[in-house]
Structure formats: structure tokens, C-alpha cells
Motif scaffolding. Structure first.
Motif, PDB file in Angstrom:
ATOM      1  N   ASP A 164       0.812  -1.215   0.000  1.00 51.06           N
ATOM      2  CA  ASP A 164       0.000   0.000   0.000  1.00 51.06           C
ATOM      3  C   ASP A 164       0.846   1.267   0.000  1.00 51.06           C
ATOM      4  N   ASP A 165       2.103   1.153   0.402  1.00 47.45           N
ATOM      5  CA  ASP A 165       2.975   2.324   0.439  1.00 47.45           C
ATOM      6  C   ASP A 165       3.479   2.702  -0.950  1.00 47.45           C
ATOM      7  N   TYR A 166       3.421   1.743  -1.869  1.00 51.76           N
ATOM      8  CA  TYR A 166       3.890   1.975  -3.219  1.00 51.76           C
ATOM      9  C   TYR A 166       2.877   2.862  -3.935  1.00 51.76           C
ATOM     10  N   GLU A 167       3.344   3.894  -4.607  1.00 51.29           N
ATOM     11  CA  GLU A 167       2.449   4.825  -5.288  1.00 51.29           C
ATOM     12  C   GLU A 167       2.034   4.247  -6.638  1.00 51.29           C
ATOM     13  N   TYR A 168       0.851   3.677  -6.669  1.00 51.58           N
ATOM     14  CA  TYR A 168       0.336   3.099  -7.900  1.00 51.58           C
ATOM     15  C   TYR A 168      -0.374   4.156  -8.720  1.00 51.58           C
ATOM     16  N   ASP A 169      -0.250   4.018 -10.010  1.00 46.36           N
ATOM     17  CA  ASP A 169      -1.148   4.747 -10.878  1.00 46.36           C
ATOM     18  C   ASP A 169      -1.973   3.672 -11.592  1.00 46.36           C
ATOM     19  N   ASP A 170      -2.835   4.058 -12.486  1.00 54.29           N
ATOM     20  CA  ASP A 170      -3.733   3.089 -13.115  1.00 54.29           C
ATOM     21  C   ASP A 170      -3.004   2.020 -13.916  1.00 54.29           C
ATOM     22  N   SER A 171      -1.777   2.275 -14.316  1.00 55.77           N
ATOM     23  CA  SER A 171      -1.059   1.296 -15.133  1.00 55.77           C
ATOM     24  C   SER A 171      -0.256   0.300 -14.300  1.00 55.77           C
ATOM     25  N   LYS A 172      -0.139   0.506 -13.011  1.00 56.84           N
ATOM     26  CA  LYS A 172       0.665  -0.379 -12.169  1.00 56.84           C
ATOM     27  C   LYS A 172      -0.135  -1.615 -11.767  1.00 56.84           C
ATOM     28  N   CYS A 173       0.571  -2.695 -11.541  1.00 60.51           N
ATOM     29  CA  CYS A 173      -0.057  -3.947 -11.143  1.00 60.51           C
ATOM     30  C   CYS A 173      -0.317  -3.972  -9.639  1.00 60.51           C
ATOM     31  N   THR A 174      -1.464  -4.518  -9.275  1.00 61.07           N
ATOM     32  CA  THR A 174      -1.820  -4.734  -7.878  1.00 61.07           C
ATOM     33  C   THR A 174      -2.429  -6.132  -7.788  1.00 61.07           C
ATOM     34  N   LEU A 175      -2.688  -6.591  -6.576  1.00 58.41           N
ATOM     35  CA  LEU A 175      -3.365  -7.872  -6.420  1.00 58.41           C
ATOM     36  C   LEU A 175      -4.774  -7.844  -7.006  1.00 58.41           C
ATOM     37  N   ASP A 176      -5.362  -6.630  -7.101  1.00 60.50           N
ATOM     38  CA  ASP A 176      -6.714  -6.503  -7.639  1.00 60.50           C
ATOM     39  C   ASP A 176      -6.777  -6.591  -9.161  1.00 60.50           C
ATOM     40  N   ASN A 177      -5.693  -6.246  -9.846  1.00 61.63           N
ATOM     41  CA  ASN A 177      -5.749  -6.227 -11.309  1.00 61.63           C
ATOM     42  C   ASN A 177      -4.719  -7.140 -11.983  1.00 61.63           C
ATOM     43  N   THR A 178      -4.141  -8.060 -11.215  1.00 61.80           N
ATOM     44  CA  THR A 178      -3.080  -8.909 -11.747  1.00 61.80           C
ATOM     45  C   THR A 178      -3.349 -10.372 -11.415  1.00 61.80           C
ATOM     46  N   ILE A 179      -3.112 -11.240 -12.385  1.00 66.70           N
ATOM     47  CA  ILE A 179      -3.178 -12.681 -12.155  1.00 66.70           C
ATOM     48  C   ILE A 179      -1.755 -13.213 -12.258  1.00 66.70           C
ATOM     49  N   VAL A 180      -1.287 -13.835 -11.192  1.00 69.68           N
ATOM     50  CA  VAL A 180       0.042 -14.454 -11.184  1.00 69.68           C
ATOM     51  C   VAL A 180      -0.141 -15.913 -11.560  1.00 69.68           C
ATOM     52  N   THR A 181       0.578 -16.354 -12.590  1.00 68.30           N
ATOM     53  CA  THR A 181       0.532 -17.760 -12.981  1.00 68.30           C
ATOM     54  C   THR A 181       1.932 -18.348 -12.914  1.00 68.30           C
ATOM     55  N   VAL A 182       1.970 -19.649 -12.678  1.00 70.72           N
ATOM     56  CA  VAL A 182       3.231 -20.372 -12.561  1.00 70.72           C
ATOM     57  C   VAL A 182       3.204 -21.546 -13.534  1.00 70.72           C
ATOM     58  N   SER A 183       4.272 -21.719 -14.261  1.00 73.76           N
ATOM     59  CA  SER A 183       4.489 -22.928 -15.056  1.00 73.76           C
ATOM     60  C   SER A 183       5.912 -23.387 -14.762  1.00 73.76           C
ATOM     61  N   PHE A 184       6.165 -24.662 -14.984  1.00 76.47           N
ATOM     62  CA  PHE A 184       7.424 -25.238 -14.531  1.00 76.47           C
ATOM     63  C   PHE A 184       7.782 -26.376 -15.471  1.00 76.47           C
ATOM     64  N   PHE A 185       8.850 -26.207 -16.250  1.00 77.21           N
ATOM     65  CA  PHE A 185       9.243 -27.289 -17.150  1.00 77.21           C
ATOM     66  C   PHE A 185      10.736 -27.542 -17.061  1.00 77.21           C
ATOM     67  N   GLU A 186      11.119 -28.703 -17.578  1.00 78.41           N
ATOM     68  CA  GLU A 186      12.515 -29.130 -17.531  1.00 78.41           C
ATOM     69  C   GLU A 186      12.936 -29.561 -18.926  1.00 78.41           C
ATOM     70  N   ILE A 187      14.138 -29.187 -19.278  1.00 77.76           N
ATOM     71  CA  ILE A 187      14.758 -29.671 -20.514  1.00 77.76           C
ATOM     72  C   ILE A 187      15.927 -30.539 -20.080  1.00 77.76           C
ATOM     73  N   TYR A 188      15.877 -31.799 -20.450  1.00 78.28           N
ATOM     74  CA  TYR A 188      16.952 -32.712 -20.048  1.00 78.28           C
ATOM     75  C   TYR A 188      17.108 -33.771 -21.125  1.00 78.28           C
ATOM     76  N   GLY A 189      18.316 -33.910 -21.617  1.00 78.35           N
ATOM     77  CA  GLY A 189      18.586 -34.920 -22.633  1.00 78.35           C
ATOM     78  C   GLY A 189      17.754 -34.753 -23.887  1.00 78.35           C
ATOM     79  N   GLY A 190      17.456 -33.510 -24.264  1.00 78.37           N
ATOM     80  CA  GLY A 190      16.678 -33.251 -25.466  1.00 78.37           C
ATOM     81  C   GLY A 190      15.176 -33.408 -25.284  1.00 78.37           C
ATOM     82  N   ARG A 191      14.737 -33.790 -24.084  1.00 84.75           N
ATOM     83  CA  ARG A 191      13.304 -33.919 -23.791  1.00 84.75           C
ATOM     84  C   ARG A 191      12.840 -32.720 -22.984  1.00 84.75           C
ATOM     85  N   ILE A 192      11.647 -32.257 -23.292  1.00 87.02           N
ATOM     86  CA  ILE A 192      11.047 -31.147 -22.553  1.00 87.02           C
ATOM     87  C   ILE A 192       9.785 -31.690 -21.911  1.00 87.02           C
TER      88      ILE A 192
END
Length: 135
Positions: free
Chosen positions: A62-90
Motif C-alpha cells: 500500500d505504500d507503493y504509489e500506484y497509478d492506473d497502469s501499475k499492477c496490484t493484487l486486484d488487477n493482476t493474475i500471477v501464474t506459474v508454469s514449470f518445465f525441464e529440458i533434459y537430454g533433449g526432452r522437454i
């Protein structure tokens, strides 16, 4: 060899957090490459922890000065993906190690086809996804 995980994070990943939270629609990837036994997993575990803490802190600060273009928990979706490349396989580490393909789209951007993304609403969910991918 003399750099700490925190040094690597501050130099490589922290600027990515600022970029993805800038409101410009940014995405970021942290990629570790190296010989087996070189410390990638150890370093990435530390970086992932710091990313989760800093990302959600910045989005909820809340101390960070947001303007309309800044990300907040209200306007942002955080997604996670996780992959490995090993021996030519992904494989998708969050989807039963399903095989993936790396392709280039019409804009010349790299796409990991079939990679699942999972929503994360707080550091605990983020850590749970990371833990699942590390198993």
C-alpha cells in the motif's frame, strides 16, 4: 563461483519482478542451465523463494504509489508454469511430466506448446506449485 544465491537473484530475477509489475503486460522466465551437480536446483530454490516474497509484497504494498497502469493484487493474475529440458526432452513438471514441444510463433517468439499454467494468489500457493514441480 563466489556469487551467492542472493547475488544471482539481485542481478537477474529482481529486475524481472519490477518489469512484470510495471503495467506493460510483461512476462518473465528465469532459466537455469548447467552441468549436472553444478548447483542449479539449489540456486533456483532460493531464487523462487525470493521471487514469491518480493512479487506478492510489491503487488500488495500500500505504500507503493500506484497509478492506473501499475499492477496490484486486484488487477493482476500471477501464474506459474514449470518445465525441464533434459537430454533433449522437454517435460511439464506440473502436469505429470507430459512431453512438450518448443515452437516459434508467427511473431518469432518462442512458445512452449502444451505447457500448463496455474494461478497463484499468494506466496503459499506459489511455494506449493514450486514444491510440486520439484518432486
Amino acid at each position: 563461483e563466489t556469487s551467492t544465491t542472493e547475488d544471482v537473484y539481485n542481478y537477474s530475477a529482481m529486475p524481472l519482478i519490477e518489469f512484470v509489475c510495471s503495467g506493460k503486460g510483461g512476462r518473465a522466465t528465469v532459466f537455469a542451465y548447467g552441468q549436472t551437480g553444478s548447483g542449479k536446483t539449489f540456486t533456483m530454490n532460493g531464487i523462487q523463494s525470493m521471487v514469491a516474497e518480493d512479487l506478492f509484497h510489491l503487488l500488495s504494498n500500500d505504500d507503493y504509489e500506484y497509478d492506473d497502469s501499475k499492477c496490484t493484487l486486484d488487477n493482476t493474475i500471477v501464474t506459474v508454469s514449470f518445465f525441464e529440458i533434459y537430454g533433449g526432452r522437454i517435460v511439464d513438471l506440473l502436469n505429470n511430466r507430459e512431453r512438450l514441444k518448443v515452437l516459434e510463433d508467427g511473431k518469432g517468439e518462442v512458445v512452449v506448446s502444451g505447457l500448463e499454467e496455474f494461478e497463484s494468489n499468494d506466496p503459499a500457493e506459489f511455494f506449493a506449485l514450486v514444491d510440486a514441480g520439484n518432486k
